[in-house]
Design a protein around this motif. Structure first.
Motif, PDB file in Angstrom:
ATOM      1  N   UNK A 278      40.547  81.361  73.580  1.00 15.94           N
ATOM      2  CA  UNK A 278      39.974  80.018  73.729  1.00 15.94           C
ATOM      3  C   UNK A 278      39.672  79.741  75.198  1.00 15.94           C
TER       4      UNK A 278
ATOM      5  N   UNK B  29      36.033  78.862  76.715  1.00 15.97           N
ATOM      6  CA  UNK B  29      35.795  77.537  77.307  1.00 15.97           C
ATOM      7  C   UNK B  29      35.828  77.555  78.835  1.00 15.97           C
TER       8      UNK B  29
ATOM      9  N   UNK C 257      45.306  83.806  71.001  1.00 15.68           N
ATOM     10  CA  UNK C 257      44.391  82.701  70.690  1.00 15.68           C
ATOM     11  C   UNK C 257      44.130  81.827  71.908  1.00 15.68           C
TER      12      UNK C 257
ATOM     13  N   UNK D 266      46.294  74.086  66.542  1.00 11.56           N
ATOM     14  CA  UNK D 266      46.008  74.837  67.759  1.00 11.56           C
ATOM     15  C   UNK D 266      45.502  73.933  68.876  1.00 11.56           C
TER      16      UNK D 266
ATOM     17  N   UNK E  32      39.176  91.419  69.966  1.00 15.00           N
ATOM     18  CA  UNK E  32      38.229  90.443  70.541  1.00 15.00           C
ATOM     19  C   UNK E  32      38.528  90.193  72.007  1.00 15.00           C
TER      20      UNK E  32
ATOM     21  N   UNK F 169      39.216  78.222  65.432  1.00 17.20           N
ATOM     22  CA  UNK F 169      39.981  77.267  66.235  1.00 17.20           C
ATOM     23  C   UNK F 169      39.852  77.584  67.723  1.00 17.20           C
ATOM     24  N   UNK F 170      39.792  78.877  68.037  1.00 17.73           N
ATOM     25  CA  UNK F 170      39.711  79.273  69.441  1.00 17.73           C
ATOM     26  C   UNK F 170      38.276  79.186  69.957  1.00 17.73           C
ATOM     27  N   UNK F 171      37.357  78.828  69.088  1.00 19.10           N
ATOM     28  CA  UNK F 171      35.968  78.693  69.520  1.00 19.10           C
ATOM     29  C   UNK F 171      35.168  79.974  69.410  1.00 19.10           C
ATOM     30  N   UNK F 172      35.691  80.964  68.689  1.00 17.61           N
ATOM     31  CA  UNK F 172      34.980  82.222  68.485  1.00 17.61           C
ATOM     32  C   UNK F 172      34.370  82.164  67.075  1.00 17.61           C
TER      33      UNK F 172
ATOM     34  N   UNK G  94      32.040  86.799  63.330  1.00 14.00           N
ATOM     35  CA  UNK G  94      32.193  88.058  64.075  1.00 14.00           C
ATOM     36  C   UNK G  94      33.287  88.941  63.484  1.00 14.00           C
TER      37      UNK G  94
ATOM     38  N   UNK H 138      50.388  86.252  68.592  1.00 16.78           N
ATOM     39  CA  UNK H 138      49.141  85.707  68.026  1.00 16.78           C
ATOM     40  C   UNK H 138      48.686  84.476  68.791  1.00 16.78           C
TER      41      UNK H 138
ATOM     42  N   UNK I 129      47.443  90.620  62.339  1.00 21.57           N
ATOM     43  CA  UNK I 129      46.529  89.578  62.821  1.00 21.57           C
ATOM     44  C   UNK I 129      46.243  89.752  64.308  1.00 21.57           C
ATOM     45  N   UNK I 130      47.326  90.000  65.052  1.00 22.61           N
ATOM     46  CA  UNK I 130      47.145  90.062  66.497  1.00 22.61           C
ATOM     47  C   UNK I 130      46.342  91.278  66.937  1.00 22.61           C
TER      48      UNK I 130
ATOM     49  N   UNK J 178      42.885  90.044  66.891  1.00 17.15           N
ATOM     50  CA  UNK J 178      42.636  89.142  68.022  1.00 17.15           C
ATOM     51  C   UNK J 178      42.537  89.923  69.328  1.00 17.15           C
TER      52      UNK J 178
ATOM     53  N   UNK K 138      41.545  81.268  62.502  1.00 17.16           N
ATOM     54  CA  UNK K 138      42.125  81.224  63.852  1.00 17.16           C
ATOM     55  C   UNK K 138      41.024  81.368  64.899  1.00 17.16           C
ATOM     56  N   UNK K 139      40.112  82.311  64.653  1.00 17.48           N
ATOM     57  CA  UNK K 139      39.028  82.531  65.617  1.00 17.48           C
ATOM     58  C   UNK K 139      38.211  81.262  65.793  1.00 17.48           C
TER      59      UNK K 139
END
Lengths: 160, 351, 224
Positions: free
Chosen positions: C52, C56, C48, C9, A67, A106-109, A113, C44, A60-61, A64, A103-104
Motif C-alpha cells: 500500500x 500510495x 500489505x 486494513x 507483488x 485493500x492495499x490499492x493493487x 493482477x 501478511x 498468502x504471503x 503478496x 487483500x490486494x
C-alpha cells in the motif's frame, strides 16, 4: 519461503517488460507447461514458473511477496476440481487466492493482477493459451495504469 | 369481595377475582412527547377494557416512558398496567421506578425480559439484563409482600419513617409457542412460583398448540394459582400475517388463517372476524381468565372488536385508584384534577 | 483462548502512515491459534502495508517481529526492545492485553492495536470461533449442564429461554447463534436432570463480573 525473494526475469530493453509469476502445481500445471514446450506451443517469455508440490502449499504471503518483489501479475495454476493429488489442495488455494485478491484491493493493487486457473497435466495447449491471455490482460492493466497516472491533454486543458 | 385479601387493589385484580372474563389491551406510547396521541388512544379504550398495558420501549424502539404515558392514560380514565423490561434497567432503576409508579397511583405491572436491542432503533446500545423476568417478578413480590428491597433492606426512608411498600399486582408474559416447547410450561410454573399474579400470553393464532399448552398448564394446576389472559393481535392484512409467520420468532400462523385472508375481499375485516372467533374460542378454554388485545398501532378497532365478541359492556367496580390519587402529593393532585371527571365518565355503565 | 480479528486494513494503515518506521509485533499465544496476530499474520500485514505504501507513495518502513506472549514480561527480550527502539511506533498484533502490555514496556513509543479483541472462545472448526465464556467471575456451569447461559444466551437469562428461541436458534442471529437454553434443555433432559431447571435461579452477583470494577487476583503463596 515466505520472506525469500523470487528472482525475476531481467528487465529487457523494452520498458514495458512484464514480470509475471506462475505458481504451478507439480502434478498438473507444471507438467502442462512442460508439455506445451514439448509440443512447441509458444507462450510469452515474461512468465516465470515456480513449481509447488501443490497449490495448497502456497501461502498468502508468498503471493503478496511476489507483488512486492516486482511482479506485475501472479497466476496460480492448480489441478482441476476433483483432480488434486492431495484431494483438496487446489480448492483451498482457490479460496486463498480469492481472499488474497481482496487483500490486494485493500492495499490499492488491482485484484485483476492475481488469478487462479485449473489446468490438468495433459493440457499443454491450454497452459500456453492461458499464459498468453493472462499476459495480455496484465499488459492492458499496466497500460491503463500508466495512462491513468499520466495526465492527458484534455485534463490539463481543464486547469486554468 | 373481601378487599382485605387484595394484593394491590387494582380494578384488574378485582375483576379477575370476581371470576368474570377480563379484557386488557395494549396502548403503545408515542415515539415523541405527544400527549394528544395517548389521550386519543386512551379514548378508544376507555370504558372498553378493564386495564391497558402501557408498553416499555417495545421492540426496542424508543418511546415515551411507560410510567409517563400511564399517568396520562390515568388522567383519561384508564387503569394502566405498566410494562417493565429487563433490557434497559438494572435492579436499582427498576425498584426506583416502581416506587415512583406506585406513588403516582399505578397498581399493575407486567414483568418482561424485553426484546433484544438489535431489533430496535438503537442496535448499538448496551443492554442491561441485570436480571431476567422471573427474578424481576420475585423482586416485586418481595417488595410488596416482604416489604424489602432486593438487597434485603426494609422499604422505609429511615428507621423512624414508616414502611411504605409498592403494592403492585404483578404480571408476567408467557409464550406458548417458543422452543423448547416442553419447557414452556415449566417456565410458566417458575413465574407463578416467583409470584406472578396474572399472565398475558404472546398473541395466539395456532389454537391447537395453545390448547396443548393450556392442557399442560391445567395438569400442573397452574390455572388455579394464576390468572391467564390469552393474547390476541388482529391481523390487518395478508402481508402482516405472512410477516408474523416468517419473521417473528416464537410465533406460528396456521396456513388456514393465511388462506382465509388471501381469499377475503377485505382482509382487515376478515382479520377482525378471525379475532372475534378466536376470542370466543379462547374464553371457552378451561383456565383462560380473559383476553389481552395487542392491536399494534390500531387501538381504535378494539371497541368494535370487543362489541362483536360480546364482551361489552365492561363491569364496573368500586373505584380502586381513588384513594391513591387523592392522598397523593399536592402536585399530583393538581395535575390529575381532571381525573375524577374522566374516571366518573369511565365508570358509567356502558350500554 | 482470547479470540480476536484484524481491524480493517484502512484503520491499521492510517496508524502506520503517521510514522516513517513501525514495528509490527505479533503474539505467539491466543491470537496465533485464532489466526489473527501470529507470525504468519504479521508477515501478511507487513507485506500489505508495504504494498500500500508503494502504491500510495508513502514512506513507511515496516519491521516484523513476533514474541511468544505479549502479556508476560519475560518474553519482551533484548531483541524486541531493540526493534521497538528502532521504530517510531509499535503496532501490536496482540489482544487488548498485549497492546497495553506493549505500551507499558515501551513507554516512549506510541502503541497501536491491529486487532479487535472479541471474546473468550473456542475453535468450533478450522476458521470458525465462538464465544463460550463471559468471564463473569463466578462460574455457574454446574447448574446448566456445562452450557453457559451468561455467555451463550443473548440476554444472559438464568431462568430459561425467552420467546425468541425457535428451532434451536436464537432470534438475535439465527444463522450463527444457537439458543443456549435449547442446548441446556436438551443436555439436562439427556441426563435426567430436567427438574433442576425448575429451580428459580436468584439474582446473579455481578460484582464478581467487570461491573465490580477491574479485577485483580493476588496469591501470596506463588509471589516471589
Amino acid at each position: 519461503m515466505s520472506t525469500e525473494t523470487i528472482a525475476m526475469p531481467a528487465e529487457t530493453a523494452e520498458t514495458d517488460a512484464l514480470r509475471i509469476i506462475a505458481f504451478c502445481c507439480h502434478y498438473c500445471a507444471f507438467t502442462a507447461a512442460d508439455l506445451a514446450g514439448t509440443m512447441r506451443r509458444q507462450y510469452p517469455p515474461n512468465i516465470r514458473i515456480v513449481r509447488f508440490p501443490c497449490t495448497g502449499r502456497l501461502e498468502t504471503n508468498t503471493i503478496l511477496q511476489a507483488f512486492l518483489d516486482g511482479a506485475d501479475g501472479v497466476l496460480v495454476a492448480g489441478c482441476e476440481p476433483g483432480g488434486c493429488h492431495f484431494l483438496k489442495g487446489n480448492l483451498r488455494a482457490a479460496k486463498r487466492v480469492e481472499h488474497c485478491r481482496r487483500l490486494l484491493e485493500q492495499a490499492g493493487v488491482s485484484p485483476e493482477r492475481l488469478e487462479m486457473r485449473h489446468i490438468a497435466a495433459s493440457q499443454g495447449p491450454l497452459f500456453a493459451e492461458t499464459a498468453r491471455q493472462f499476459t495480455e490482460k496484465i499488459r492492458m492493466i499496466k497500460e491503463q495504469a500508466r495512462r491513468g497516472t499520466a495526465p492527458s491533454d484534455e485534463c490539463l486543458g481543464d486547469e486554468p | 369481595m373481601n378487599t382485605t385479601m387484595l394484593k394491590a387493589g387494582s380494578r384488574l385484580e378485582r375483576i379477575l377475582r370476581s371470576g368474570r372474563p377480563v379484557v386488557t389491551a395494549e396502548l403503545g406510547p408515542p415515539k415523541s412527547a405527544d400527549t394528544d396521541l395517548i389521550r386519543r388512544k386512551a379514548g378508544y379504550l376507555r370504558g372498553v377494557v378493564d386495564a391497558a398495558n402501557i408498553t416499555d420501549n417495545q421492540t426496542a424502539i424508543v418511546r415515551m416512558s411507560s410510567i409517563g404515558a400511564a399517568l396520562i392514560a390515568m388522567q383519561e380514565g384508564l387503569e394502566p398496567v405498566i410494562q417493565i423490561t429487563c433490557r434497559d434497567r438494572n435492579r436499582l432503576a427498576v425498584q426506583s421506578d416502581v416506587l415512583g409508579a406506585y406513588a403516582l397511583g399505578i397498581r399493575n405491572v407486567l414483568c418482561l425480559t424485553g426484546d433484544h436491542q438489535k431489533f430496535g432503533n438503537h442496535p448499538a446500545a448496551k443492554n442491561v439484563f441485570d436480571m431476567d423476568s422471573i427474578q424481576l417478578v420475585a423482586m416485586l413480590r418481595a417488595m410488596r409482600d416482604e416489604k424489602v428491597f432486593a438487597c434485603g433492606d426494609e422499604i422505609r426512608n429511615s428507621k423512624k419513617a414508616p414502611v411504605v411498600e409498592p403494592r403492585m399486582f404483578i404480571g408476567a408474559a408467557a409464550n406458548p409457542f417458543g422452543d423448547p416447547f416442553p419447557f414452556r410450561v415449566a417456565r410458566l410454573a417458575k413465574k407463578v412460583n416467583a409470584g406472578a399474579d396474572f399472565i398475558q400470553t404472546q398473541c395466539i393464532y395456532d389454537m391447537k398448540r395453545f390448547r396443548q399448552w393450556m392442557q399442560q398448564v391445567c395438569d400442573r394446576g397452574l390455572h388455579e394459582r394464576v390468572y391467564i389472559l390469552a393474547g390476541i393481535t388482529p391481523l390487518k392484512s395478508l402481508r402482516m400475517a405472512e410477516h408474523m409467520r416468517d419473521n417473528v420468532a416464537g410465533l406460528t400462523v396456521p396456513e388456514e388463517i393465511i388462506e382465509r385472508l388471501r381469499g377475503a375481499e377485505n382482509a382487515a375485516e376478515e382479520g377482525e372476524r378471525i379475532a372475534v372467533e378466536q376470542i370466543q374460542e379462547l374464553l371457552q378454554i378451561p383456565g383462560v381468565h380473559g383476553v389481552h388485545i395487542m392491536a399494534i398501532e390500531s387501538e381504535h378497532i378494539v371497541p368494535d372488536l370487543l362489541k362483536k365478541a360480546g364482551l361489552l359492556p365492561r363491569p364496573v367496580v368500586a373505584d380502586p385508584l381513588h384513594d391513591a390519587v387523592t392522598s397523593g402529593p399536592e402536585m399530583l393532585r393538581d395535575s390529575v384534577s381532571g381525573v375524577a371527571e374522566n374516571r366518573n365518565r369511565a365508570a358509567q355503565p356502558v350500554g | 483462548m482470547i479470540v480476536a480479528e484484524q481491524k480493517p486494513f484502512e484503520d491499521i494503515y492510517s496508524y502506520a502512515k503517521r510514522h516513517r518506521r513501525v514495528l509490527l509485533l505479533g503474539c505467539g499465544t491466543c491470537v496465533t491459534v485464532c489466526m489473527a496476530g501470529g507470525e504468519k499474520e504479521v508477515g501478511i500485514l507487513a507485506s500489505l502495508v508495504r504494498l500500500a505504501a508503494r502504491e500510495r507513495n508513502d514512506d513507511i518502513t515496516v519491521d516484523e517481529h513476533t514474541i511468544t506472549r505479549q502479556c508476560d514480561a519475560e518474553f519482551f527480550d533484548e531483541t524486541t526492545a531493540r526493534k521497538a527502539a528502532d521504530a517510531e511506533a509499535v503496532i501490536s498484533m496482540g489482544c487488548g492485553v498485549g497492546v497495553q502490555f506493549c505500551a507499558q514496556r515501551f513507554p516512549d513509543k506510541i502503541v497501536y492495536p491491529a486487532l479487535n479483541t472479541k471474546f473468550y472462545g473456542a475453535t468450533i472448526e478450522q476458521g470458525v470461533w465462538a464465544e463460550r465464556c463471559a468471564g463473569c467471575g463466578e462460574c455457574v456451569l454446574a447448574d446448566f449442564g456445562g452450557i453457559c447461559p451468561v455467555a451463550r444466551c443473548s440476554k444472559s437469562l438464568l431462568n430459561g429461554p425467552c420467546g425468541g428461541s425457535q428451532d434451536g436458534r436464537c432470534e438475535v442471529d439465527p444463522e450463527r447463534v444457537e439458543c443456549a437454553w435449547q442446548l441446556i434443555y436438551e443436555r439436562m433432559e439427556a441426563m435426567g436432570r430436567l427438574e433442576e431447571l425448575e429451580k428459580i435461579q436468584p439474582f446473579k452477583d455481578w460484582s464478581q463480573h467487570r461491573d465490580g470494577g477491574p479485577r485483580t487476583i493476588t496469591r501470596e503463596e506463588v509471589r516471589l
